[in-house]
Design a protein around this motif. Structure first.
Motif, PDB file in Angstrom:
ATOM      1  N   ARG A   1       6.471 -30.004  23.867  1.00  0.00           N
ATOM      2  CA  ARG A   1       5.541 -30.905  23.174  1.00  0.00           C
ATOM      3  C   ARG A   1       4.628 -30.192  22.177  1.00  0.00           C
TER       4      ARG A   1
ATOM      5  N   THR B   1       9.016 -34.151  19.785  1.00  0.00           N
ATOM      6  CA  THR B   1       9.425 -33.020  18.953  1.00  0.00           C
ATOM      7  C   THR B   1      10.688 -33.401  18.201  1.00  0.00           C
TER       8      THR B   1
ATOM      9  N   PHE C   1       5.474 -28.188  19.864  1.00  0.00           N
ATOM     10  CA  PHE C   1       6.158 -27.925  18.601  1.00  0.00           C
ATOM     11  C   PHE C   1       6.478 -29.231  17.892  1.00  0.00           C
ATOM     12  N   SER C   2       6.318 -29.245  16.577  1.00  0.00           N
ATOM     13  CA  SER C   2       6.672 -30.443  15.815  1.00  0.00           C
ATOM     14  C   SER C   2       8.181 -30.504  15.594  1.00  0.00           C
ATOM     15  N   THR C   3       8.830 -29.328  15.447  1.00  0.00           N
ATOM     16  CA  THR C   3      10.268 -29.254  15.203  1.00  0.00           C
ATOM     17  C   THR C   3      10.856 -28.106  16.007  1.00  0.00           C
ATOM     18  N   LEU C   4      12.030 -28.341  16.560  1.00  0.00           N
ATOM     19  CA  LEU C   4      12.773 -27.298  17.265  1.00  0.00           C
ATOM     20  C   LEU C   4      14.169 -27.254  16.674  1.00  0.00           C
TER      21      LEU C   4
ATOM     22  N   HIS D   1       8.965 -36.091  24.377  1.00  0.00           N
ATOM     23  CA  HIS D   1       8.367 -34.853  23.883  1.00  0.00           C
ATOM     24  C   HIS D   1       7.846 -34.969  22.452  1.00  0.00           C
TER      25      HIS D   1
END
Length: 171
Positions: A4, A33, A6-9, A31
């Motif tokens: 949660r 993300t 991170f905005s992008t993975l 999440h």
């Protein structure tokens, strides 16, 4: 919980991308993300990649999880088109792709079926006398290599690394 933050993975494995993007939220783990397969991320930057060399021709194999389950078709093809003069398509491709045989526990429970399916997939490439098969999944790459073929089998990221040219010396 850590996801949660991170905005992008960006994920390299199609099965993991599916798990994180769709399966976990379906089980109640929200999440928020953005989950991207690495080809989706690189797709955005494809035209800016400083390609130094290209291969003549290659087939692209759609991994089941990436192609059939996530509907990610164009990003790996756009990357492939930067690295190959003549990208080729299987008769069964995109959402209608055929599995390489390496999914799930099939290689462990029915290794003969895995080998037969991988060979079946490679026959189309061999008949066309195309020397290279590219996928965007390490499992597909491994499964197809184990089937034995005169066709070179590489992951799209390895092809990109080759096309970008040798790394400059450190220091």
């Amino acid at each position: 919980q850590h996801l949660r933050q991170f905005s992008t993975l960006i994920v390299g494995c199609p099965a993991c991308t599916l798990l994180l993007r769709e399966r976990l939220p379906a089980e109640g783990f929200e999440h928020r993300t953005e989950i991207l397969h690495i080809t989706e991320y690189l797709y955005i930057h494809a035209e800016r990649l400083p390609i130094q060399r290209v291969k003549a021709s290659a087939y692209y194999h759609d991994p089941c999880f990436l192609g059939r389950h996530l509907g990610v078709h164009d990003p790996p093809r756009r990357l492939l088109a930067r690295c190959v003069q003549s990208p080729r398509e299987f008769f069964h491709s995109r959402s209608g792709t055929e599995c390489c045989g390496g999914g799930g526990l099939l290689p462990h429970t029915f290794p003969e079926a895995t080998a037969l399916q991988a060979r079946r997939r490679l026959e189309e490439v061999e008949r066309a006398e195309v020397p290279l098969l590219v996928s965007a999944c390490a499992t597909c790459e491994r499964t197809l290599r184990r089937a034995g073929s005169r066709v070179e089998i590489v992951d799209i990221l390895n092809l990109l690394a080759w096309a970008l040219g040798p790394m400059p010396p450190a220091g």
